[in-house]
Design an enzyme around this catalytic site. Structure first.
Site, PDB file in Angstrom:
ATOM      1  N   LYS A   1      -1.659  -8.431   1.943  1.00  0.00           N
ATOM      2  CA  LYS A   1      -1.818  -7.062   1.464  1.00  0.00           C
ATOM      3  C   LYS A   1      -0.469  -6.478   1.068  1.00  0.00           C
ATOM      4  O   LYS A   1       0.549  -6.780   1.693  1.00  0.00           O
ATOM      5  CB  LYS A   1      -2.414  -6.246   2.625  1.00  0.00           C
ATOM      6  CG  LYS A   1      -2.729  -4.820   2.309  1.00  0.00           C
ATOM      7  CD  LYS A   1      -3.154  -4.054   3.555  1.00  0.00           C
ATOM      8  CE  LYS A   1      -1.964  -3.667   4.409  1.00  0.00           C
ATOM      9  NZ  LYS A   1      -2.249  -2.599   5.380  1.00  0.00           N
TER      10      LYS A   1
ATOM     11  N   LYS B   1       3.518  -1.257   3.177  1.00  0.00           N
ATOM     12  CA  LYS B   1       4.793  -0.578   2.973  1.00  0.00           C
ATOM     13  C   LYS B   1       5.897  -1.029   3.917  1.00  0.00           C
ATOM     14  O   LYS B   1       7.059  -0.807   3.641  1.00  0.00           O
ATOM     15  CB  LYS B   1       4.622   0.938   2.993  1.00  0.00           C
ATOM     16  CG  LYS B   1       3.895   1.555   4.153  1.00  0.00           C
ATOM     17  CD  LYS B   1       3.967   3.075   3.967  1.00  0.00           C
ATOM     18  CE  LYS B   1       2.680   3.809   4.223  1.00  0.00           C
ATOM     19  NZ  LYS B   1       2.157   3.643   5.562  1.00  0.00           N
TER      20      LYS B   1
ATOM     21  N   LYS C   1      -0.383  -7.749  14.298  1.00  0.00           N
ATOM     22  CA  LYS C   1       0.889  -7.071  14.572  1.00  0.00           C
ATOM     23  C   LYS C   1       1.460  -7.432  15.930  1.00  0.00           C
ATOM     24  O   LYS C   1       2.673  -7.555  16.088  1.00  0.00           O
ATOM     25  CB  LYS C   1       0.716  -5.556  14.463  1.00  0.00           C
ATOM     26  CG  LYS C   1       0.521  -5.108  13.031  1.00  0.00           C
ATOM     27  CD  LYS C   1       0.638  -3.610  12.921  1.00  0.00           C
ATOM     28  CE  LYS C   1       0.430  -3.191  11.471  1.00  0.00           C
ATOM     29  NZ  LYS C   1       0.332  -1.744  11.340  1.00  0.00           N
TER      30      LYS C   1
HETATM   31  P1  AMP Z   1      -1.132   2.973   5.706  1.00  0.00           P
HETATM   32  O1  AMP Z   1      -0.037   2.665   4.750  1.00  0.00           O
HETATM   33  O2  AMP Z   1      -1.470   1.802   6.554  1.00  0.00           O
HETATM   34  O3  AMP Z   1      -0.911   4.230   6.462  1.00  0.00           O
HETATM   35  O4  AMP Z   1      -2.427   3.225   4.806  1.00  0.00           O
HETATM   36  C1  AMP Z   1      -2.808   4.460   4.245  1.00  0.00           C
HETATM   37  C2  AMP Z   1      -4.049   4.244   3.396  1.00  0.00           C
HETATM   38  O5  AMP Z   1      -3.772   3.383   2.299  1.00  0.00           O
HETATM   39  C3  AMP Z   1      -5.209   3.574   4.167  1.00  0.00           C
HETATM   40  O6  AMP Z   1      -6.423   4.150   3.748  1.00  0.00           O
HETATM   41  C4  AMP Z   1      -5.114   2.137   3.731  1.00  0.00           C
HETATM   42  O7  AMP Z   1      -6.350   1.468   3.796  1.00  0.00           O
HETATM   43  C5  AMP Z   1      -4.654   2.277   2.289  1.00  0.00           C
HETATM   44  N1  AMP Z   1      -3.901   1.093   1.854  1.00  0.00           N
HETATM   45  C6  AMP Z   1      -2.737   0.640   2.383  1.00  0.00           C
HETATM   46  N2  AMP Z   1      -2.323  -0.479   1.768  1.00  0.00           N
HETATM   47  C7  AMP Z   1      -3.266  -0.751   0.819  1.00  0.00           C
HETATM   48  C8  AMP Z   1      -3.420  -1.792  -0.150  1.00  0.00           C
HETATM   49  N3  AMP Z   1      -2.511  -2.763  -0.271  1.00  0.00           N
HETATM   50  N4  AMP Z   1      -4.506  -1.754  -0.964  1.00  0.00           N
HETATM   51  C9  AMP Z   1      -5.421  -0.769  -0.856  1.00  0.00           C
HETATM   52  N5  AMP Z   1      -5.337   0.233   0.048  1.00  0.00           N
HETATM   53  C10 AMP Z   1      -4.279   0.250   0.877  1.00  0.00           C
END
Ligand code: AMP
Ligand code: TRP
Length: 331
Positions: free
Chosen positions: A197, A200, A112
């Site tokens: 990955k 969002k 990042k």
């Molecule tokens: P975040 O969107 O980074 O706040 O992630 C929230 C949760 O979703 C965390 O536990 C991440 O590891 C999980 N997560 C986010 N993106 C993915 C993805 N593409 N595949 C699996 N888990 C995800």
């Protein structure tokens, strides 16, 4: 009783990756055997360029989506991180426990920070220190288990290191937590770019399925997913990342083993079609409940108010103990 904590950042709309990697398992926690806390970790959304009104909107939306996904605020504690000051109080002590080198080594920081520099933006100091705040989020509750996707494994490792180090230096204060990952779906990839990955906050949204997407949008995105140039449906991340991602998604939605599923398909077309329908069916109830809950913001506000009261109550004694242990004069 096992204590469980996890969080999601309000940096964008929640995705299928969030759901399969993390949120679905939060809903499945057996409340008779575990005490669980789930948080919309809004302070973490401030580590990169942000729009204040958007963060506020996404924070409320994330709480609403978590409720719609089936998190029951009567059975667990659902709250917004910034409402509970104990997280930042503890974070400072952990900054005094961590070394700058171990933070500079974090993969997410390197990626990042690299992107921010490339686009001519500054790198906020909080982007570097963010895993320490995450460690505080976890340690403040005496957490045993942290259900997260694969991308968070390194951060939970750091959390363990900090807990062990603090305990050794200042006396036993923190439980040493461990990350738990789903058997399938721990790393859902972008449908247009199966080497990255599904995240969002990506700029291009064609390869991202959002939990609140309309069924036809979900179908279109899955049907247009990038597949691999080889022939045949094989489960192999190296040689066939696109197809493998679809098999993972299908297996995560319907159950079963992705490698075995591969043997039951002879064409990409049917695999895509089945995957699209499986996703549509899985997320349909979430979207429908979200529409009802979004019409009642008073309820959502009440949930997070009560959640923060409960979280504070759980967190305060451990932070007070940590302040005393590290050598600060009691108030
Ligand atoms: P975040 O969107 O980074 O706040 O992630 C929230 C949760 O979703 C965390 O536990 C991440 O590891 C999980 N997560 C986010 N993106 C993915 C993805 N593409 N595949 C699996 N888990 C995800
Ligand atoms: N860093 C996590 C992510 O990007 C979000 C997060 C913050 C978190 N604090 C946490 C996850 C504590 C689990 C536990 O997804």
């Amino acid at each position: 009783m096992t204590r469980i904590f996890s969080g999601v950042k309000p940096t964008g709309h929640m995705t299928l990756g969030n759901y399969l990697g993390a949120v679905r398992r939060w809903v499945e926690v057996d409340q008779r055997e575990a005490e669980a806390l789930f948080s919309v970790v809004d302070l973490h959304a401030l580590t990169v360029e942000h729009d204040p009104a958007r963060v506020r909107r996404l924070s409320r939306q994330a709480v609403t989506v978590l409720l719609a996904a089936g998190i029951d605020p009567e059975l667990c504690t659902l709250f917004v991180q910034s409402h509970v000051e104990e997280h930042t109080r503890l974070s400072y002590l952990l900054e005094c426990t961590a070394g700058d080198g171990e933070l500079r080594r974090m993969i997410q920081y390197r990626e990042k920070a690299g992107l921010a520099r490339e686009s001519g933006q500054g790198v906020r100091l909080s982007l570097l220190t963010y895993p320490v705040l995450m460690a505080a989020d976890i340690l403040v509750y005496g957490t045993d288990e942290v259900p997260v996707g694969d991308d968070q494994a390194q951060h939970v490792e750091l959390t363990r290191d900090l807990a062990i180090r603090f305990n050794q230096r200042y006396g036993h204060t923190f439980t040493v937590p461990k990350a738990t990952r789903p058997p399938v779906g721990a790393r859902i990839m972008d449908l247009q770019d199966p080497l990255s990955k599904m995240g969002k906050s990506h700029e291009s949204t064609a390869g991202i399925v959002y939990l609140l997407d309309e069924p036809d949008t979900v179908r279109r995105k899955v049907m247009r997913a990038v597949t691999d140039s080889g022939s045949g449906v094989v489960y192999d991340r190296e040689s066939a990342p696109g197809v493998t991602n679809l098999l993972e998604i299908l297996a995560a939605c319907r159950g079963g083993d992705p490698a075995e599923l591969a043997g039951t398909y002879s064409s990409y077309g049917t695999l895509k079609k089945d995957t699209a329908e499986a996703v549509v069916e899985l997320v349909r109830p979430v979207r429908e409940r979200h529409a009802r809950l979004a019409a009642d913001p008073g309820f959502v506000d009440e949930v997070v108010r009560k959640g923060a009261d409960r979280a504070r109550e759980l967190a305060r004694p451990r932070v007070d103990a940590a302040y005393a242990a590290i050598g600060l004069l009691p108030r």
